[in-house]
Design an enzyme around this catalytic site. Structure first.
Site, PDB file in Angstrom:
ATOM      1  N   GLY A  60       0.829  -1.191   0.000  1.00 39.71           N
ATOM      2  CA  GLY A  60       0.000   0.000   0.000  1.00 39.71           C
ATOM      3  C   GLY A  60       0.865   1.242   0.000  1.00 39.71           C
ATOM      4  O   GLY A  60       2.102   1.162  -0.039  1.00 39.71           O
ATOM      5  N   CYS A  61       0.226   2.382   0.047  1.00 38.43           N
ATOM      6  CA  CYS A  61       0.937   3.644  -0.094  1.00 38.43           C
ATOM      7  C   CYS A  61       1.706   4.007   1.180  1.00 38.43           C
ATOM      8  O   CYS A  61       2.918   4.194   1.144  1.00 38.43           O
ATOM      9  CB  CYS A  61      -0.040   4.738  -0.486  1.00 38.43           C
ATOM     10  SG  CYS A  61      -1.542   4.788   0.498  1.00 38.43           S
TER      11      CYS A  61
END
Lengths: 346, 346, 346, 346
Positions: free
Chosen positions: B149-150
């Site tokens: 994920g970011c």
């Protein structure tokens, strides 16, 4: 009743101009005179066309402002307020300084962070730090108020109730803050040039911002211990607002309920502090253009961390609004006079 | 050489659409097929008029995508990737999952934070966590990549070199992050409605965001200890970018020079990590639309705190770009192939 | 003096919520009751946390609002006001409609552009179009005000002085307008989703926006001729504000001085219209959050074109503020009561 | 094949820096040398940290740039290109001027709008106006290209097909344009200071902008008549993009179908012009960071008005991208070489 005559020195900077805007809507005060070195002889509404027909006063000199006013607000670069304060003191006029000259009680710290000295030590002893939620009683007794900076309002208001109760450790506190760009003032610069700030976000003056000792002074006064914190400000692509996300270690046995009770007790009667319900986080969107400080609290039990997040408008509660709140106190008015502003929701 | 045939499942969400955009500029890959449940039968450029004449492929079904592609990128809500991954595995096709299904190695944690179970444990064992700067060698050997994920890319890249060297404590780490709003996806919602997000900033999912265990899994793997961190994400009124401001306690005797040497050594040859010079802070403005991760480091000696700030584009290095970086590794291409993008400076 | 009891039907939409915000600062009126179909039983400050401790009224029913109020503001989707207006009329209560139901005098045009019919023709005859700068005397005599829309306030105020004097042609007028996104209301949609509106600008409903006949009705009434204009609205990535850039052909012999004199004469005493000095252009930045309409005029002698540019806040002068201005007129108050707002300059 | 050696004079301004960014992704060209008066001796990536590790070239002198390059792009304040062009001409080097010095064919008009004179008339005769969609064949034959300005690209591309077919009147044309703030350049100024531009919009240089004669020159050349238009530019709070909303009177008997057919025929094969389907309006959101010009057309039959709306990125199709498109033509490359950029959709 006659209105309080308000003077603003440095009226064309952002903080000064915001005082003028708020005084225009104040029922018990009126703008008597304003000054500006850069725009002497020009109307404030020439500098800010938004003010046309509302604040058309002509910028005059500092001397004229002092002469005509009951209270003088100074929004000057640091170092320039001491002389003016002395003059107001001599003439018995109330003086509210939005700069940093009278904020730090320790001359040593002032010299370390700002590079100047205290020219009149007696005057510095008269000065009261104007964070009304913490020092209201002292403010009532002075005529010289050192109005706090923006970060230095937001961070203490986030942490004080927990600190007063001894619910958090006094070491290891982190204040991660973000500010709208009006905090950097009116002068155009590369980092506030629209195309280079827009769609960006970065930290600046990491762990070396001048508001550090000021925050520490307030927290130390509350806790009774000499405290140091880690303070990292960030620049945000919005006009106004400070979000202070503060982290502290929970003392053993402290629960979220105890913390919530402490904050409710501490802020329940404060007109400008709004404690948000459990689960809601403060948002600068909800306080802009007003004198509110929204405070939200959380606990991270996985790591024993207390998280307090506050939001203020850096130009209002972080500058001009708080200055007027201080004026209201000095002159025996209701503290909310002229400051009952509903934040626009969109 | 024949181009790699790329398929995208969930192509009309933001992550999927960004993969399509980047593949359109990739010299060694081409878009073979895309699918979308909501927009089946429509062209991607009908959904995103920006793509007209550049990505006009029609959305088809998941089955057709698998059939036509050498590598399948899945940008699906969590829980929907496991079955698709199994199918790709059976057919011997490379599978890069942009969702969360294969990221956590512990089924217990997956169940706790996401509510589902591991339907095919053997498949989960094959999956490699696709953060190339940390796990490049493992990625080379798999055909099933769990793309991070970011936040879970930005925070480890900020901290890893200090952690590897043992220069910071493994407890008390705080990750204060801010994300652009594309991170919340394409679906309109009240908190991403323009007038309510604009000029605002607030924290959300304070100390309870699902990326927490994922970040902890990576840091624990690096340090060799089970670690817990405090993670507070904020929503920012910008389209793209994550700024991760991370705080850790310095171990005794560690200097800024030692830290800088560690970061230089660790990232000197990484094509997508840019260590900024002393005193410069990472800014999301400087990495947007690219696969870069800018990293800046500071020490606060007054409090013994290490501060590492990283910036990535959440849609590129935090999603689609990193997925393509993983594809490049899987297919033996230069890791930067199709990803040598210069960030617009304004 | 007792305060006017204000009721708002549809209080949780943007226009309704803005009325509540402005009434909270009105010295001669108070919010008596509010209603909302979607949020009945909830406090307005639950829907808009910005309003906490300032507008905490609970949403009740339309009936209760009518019962408790001296004046009812309706901020409803078109078609829903006629019945409510009839009820207020029967009970002798003042009714100010922010919707479109009573704006068009021609039922034929109403049917063409909105698709409904006039259910009670007598009521429509009682309704007065609430643009005070043009129809103040008629407004004084009614209890049913059709509050104008946003574009339909900005465009006439830009053109009327020139039109009244016969200085411009009545054909070939072009109104090129841009609006902030609050004009589209509170409901999230793809085109107001932050990442898709931000950094964008486009026209919409080109030459077919429903405000067209309303603008034409006003201009025709002023000129005494049936007029048609070309109206193209654009959506702007700002919260508030309408900029109307209007073009008309100059009649032979008309000079900029004649035009300026006409505008000065016409607007010299208007408290909410500010004619800008020669060379200055209206900017939505300078009127936001206030009831001002800034007007600037230019001539292009190379092509014989008159250019009038006006700026209003679509939620204030273009909706809630003007509605309160109308209330002030209906109740014999000073027109500026509660509306002397200084625009923030930054 | 050896790459084209590109030199940029004035590389640290926005247009120059954008050329450097685009050349970094150009497969058939490479940056050979750059110069800057203000930043001589510094790396481009010191001025623009976004470019770190991608464009680290050191700024040198104008002379060195000419020496090392096959083609020289000049991004200089007006008045400074003529001498440089002469030098390039003498040395047989291709010269593409992004300034205004060679755009106007009439020295009289140049003097009227810019205040200078033509120092070398023969050179001005060699110069070709570099709007490839209109003057491709002439560009192929020159080595001195006057690259158009931003508005002067957007307006003609919106109107030319209608004008070529004689479907619109040549008088009474209005070009209402809005530009992102990068159009004003890199130098900080009060009106581009973030807090004063943000949430604002206004017109500027109403009917007196220097691009007026340049647009008229192009339209006149196409129509064969000396044309005058009314041109009003506006400043928009976005980084990039120009939206040109153009109005013209329809000639009798002209239908929307005829217009659409004309635009389809004219632009069907143009790689950078995208004609949008009926009912869709051009949006600057959809072309940013690319060389596209989106064109949308409408008719207002109630008033007999043709409305053509075009959108370009002012820094790409309006400056650096078009300059590279011209370079591609000069050097016999495919016109799209290095410019096949997919616009980010969010």
């Amino acid at each position: 009743m006659e209105k309080i005559k308000v003077g603003v020195v440095g009226a064309t900077g952002y903080a000064g101009a915001e005082i003028c805007r708020l005084i225009a809507g104040h029922p018990a005060a009126e703008l008597a005179a304003i000054s500006s070195v850069s725009f002497e002889g020009q109307a404030l509404s020439d500098v800010y066309p938004a003010y046309r027909e509302m604040c058309d006063l002509i910028c005059t000199t500092q001397e004229a402002v002092v002469e005509k006013s009951d209270v003088i607000f100074a929004a000057l670069p640091h170092g320039l307020s001491q002389e003016l304060a002395a003059e107001c003191d001599k003439k018995g006029k109330a003086f509210i300084d939005l700069g940093a000259d009278f904020r730090l009680k320790s001359e040593e710290e002032y010299t370390e962070w700002y590079g100047g000295t205290f020219t009149d030590k007696a005057l510095h002893e008269k000065a009261v730090y104007g964070l009304p939620e913490l020092f209201r009683e002292e403010i009532k007794k002075t005529k010289l108020v050192a109005n706090p900076g923006c970060y230095t309002t937001a961070v203490p208001l986030a942490l004080v109730p927990a600190l007063e109760k001894g619910y958090i450790e006094t070491t290891g506190i982190i204040a991660n803050c973000a500010s709208g760009v009006t905090g950097a003032g009116r002068k155009p610069a590369q980092n506030s040039h629209y195309p280079e700030l827009n769609e960006g976000m970065s930290a600046y003056k990491v762990a070396c911002h001048r508001h550090t000792p000021e925050i520490e002074q307030t927290l130390s006064k509350i806790s009774g211990e000499k405290m140091h914190i880690t303070f990292v400000p960030h620049l945000l692509p919005v006009n106004r607002g400070i979000l202070a996300t503060c982290y502290a270690k929970l003392k053993p046995g402290v629960t979220e309920e105890m913390l919530r009770a402490a904050y409710e007790e501490r802020y329940g009667k404060e007109p400008f502090v709004r404690l948000l319900p459990k689960g809601k986080s403060a948002d600068i969107h909800n306080i802009k253009y007003t004198n509110f400080c929204d405070v939200s609290i959380f606990t991270d039990l996985r790591t024993g961390t207390f998280i307090a997040i506050s939001a203020i408008d850096n130009m209002v509660k972080g500058a001009a609004g708080q200055a007027i709140q201080n004026m209201n106190i000095l002159f025996g008015l209701d503290e909310t006079c002229g400051l009952k502003l509903v934040p626009p929701a969109f």
